[in-house]
Motif scaffolding. Sequence first.
Motif, short mmCIF file in Angstrom:
data_model
loop_
_atom_site.label_atom_id
_atom_site.label_comp_id
_atom_site.label_asym_id
_atom_site.label_seq_id
_atom_site.Cartn_x
_atom_site.Cartn_y
_atom_site.Cartn_z
N ASN A 1 0.82 -1.22 0.00
CA ASN A 1 0.00 0.00 0.00
C ASN A 1 0.85 1.27 0.00
O ASN A 1 0.54 2.23 -0.69
CB ASN A 1 -0.95 0.00 1.20
N GLU A 2 1.95 1.23 0.76
CA GLU A 2 2.83 2.40 0.83
C GLU A 2 3.48 2.66 -0.54
O GLU A 2 3.66 3.82 -0.95
CB GLU A 2 3.91 2.18 1.89
N GLU B 1 0.85 4.13 -2.87
CA GLU B 1 0.62 5.52 -2.50
C GLU B 1 1.71 6.45 -3.04
O GLU B 1 1.43 7.51 -3.59
CB GLU B 1 0.62 5.61 -0.97
N ARG C 1 -4.63 -10.06 0.58
CA ARG C 1 -5.28 -9.74 1.86
C ARG C 1 -4.93 -8.35 2.35
O ARG C 1 -5.69 -7.70 3.04
CB ARG C 1 -4.81 -10.72 2.95
N THR C 2 -3.70 -7.91 2.03
CA THR C 2 -3.16 -6.68 2.60
C THR C 2 -3.52 -5.43 1.79
O THR C 2 -3.57 -4.32 2.33
CB THR C 2 -1.62 -6.81 2.73
N LEU C 3 -3.76 -5.60 0.50
CA LEU C 3 -4.06 -4.44 -0.36
C LEU C 3 -5.31 -3.71 0.12
O LEU C 3 -6.35 -4.33 0.34
CB LEU C 3 -4.28 -4.89 -1.81
N SER C 4 -5.20 -2.41 0.24
CA SER C 4 -6.37 -1.61 0.62
C SER C 4 -7.29 -1.46 -0.60
O SER C 4 -6.89 -1.74 -1.73
CB SER C 4 -5.92 -0.23 1.08
N GLU C 5 -8.50 -1.01 -0.33
CA GLU C 5 -9.45 -0.79 -1.42
C GLU C 5 -8.87 0.24 -2.41
O GLU C 5 -8.94 0.06 -3.62
CB GLU C 5 -10.78 -0.30 -0.82
N ASP C 6 -8.28 1.30 -1.87
CA ASP C 6 -7.68 2.35 -2.71
C ASP C 6 -6.58 1.80 -3.61
O ASP C 6 -6.51 2.11 -4.80
CB ASP C 6 -7.07 3.46 -1.84
N SER C 7 -5.69 0.98 -3.02
CA SER C 7 -4.60 0.40 -3.81
C SER C 7 -5.15 -0.50 -4.90
O SER C 7 -4.68 -0.48 -6.04
CB SER C 7 -3.68 -0.44 -2.91
N SER C 8 -6.16 -1.30 -4.55
CA SER C 8 -6.74 -2.22 -5.54
C SER C 8 -7.36 -1.44 -6.70
O SER C 8 -7.19 -1.82 -7.86
CB SER C 8 -7.82 -3.09 -4.90
#
Length: 229
Positions: free
Chosen positions: A43-44, A47, A86-93
């Motif tokens: 995610n980082e 971003e 599992r770790t990816l945020s909705e925004d990242s996806s």
Amino acid sequence: MLKVAVISDVHANLEALEAVLAEVRGLDLYCLGDLVDYGADPNEVVELVRERKVRAVLGNHDRAALQGDVSMFNAWAAISSKWTARTLSEDSSIFLRGLPLNLRLDLDGIRGFFVHGSPDDPLWEYVSPTTHHLLFGHYLAKVDSRLVGMGHTHVPYVWAEEAGTVFNPGSVGQPRDGDPRASFAILSVVRGMLEVEVRRAEYNREKAASKIRKAGLPEFFAERLSTGT
Ligand code: ZN
């Protein structure tokens, strides 16, 4: 003079990405896929890539994490891909889902084509100059370009001939050519002549490796950061 930077295969390695971005301040940035997987900071990384307005293509690991499809991976890679999914945020996806399979660009009149695998197989083909150089002319002609950039193998090279230039910038987050430093490429066009230079950047490998261990990802992915293989 026109100058841009090309990165690839960041693989969720935030420390490596930060080190490379510090070296290419002010340049337009392109990424040849695999922003996520193997590393602990998907995610980082997404971003930071959004913040720096990097123009990226989709990689096989990006897509596998989005689709939850690990059928093409070995056991360790499958564990990592599931962790990433599992770790990816909705925004990242959402960001990754919006990435194209290839990018076309014009560098001061030089037509370029960027893809993760190859123009024949955008996600999965492993192109190496030792086994594929006879196909380089075909790739350039197929996409009607003077420049083709491909990632995926994590091994950098530059092939420059009459027909055009084919290159791989190597991997930012998980080099496999025996040099553990982050790899990237600088493209410059001077008076219509294109030059591709592969560069390396030191980064805090111990920190990236310890995050991989803490995340519970396979030890192999932490270890290979120190050997670059
Ligand atoms: Zn990769």
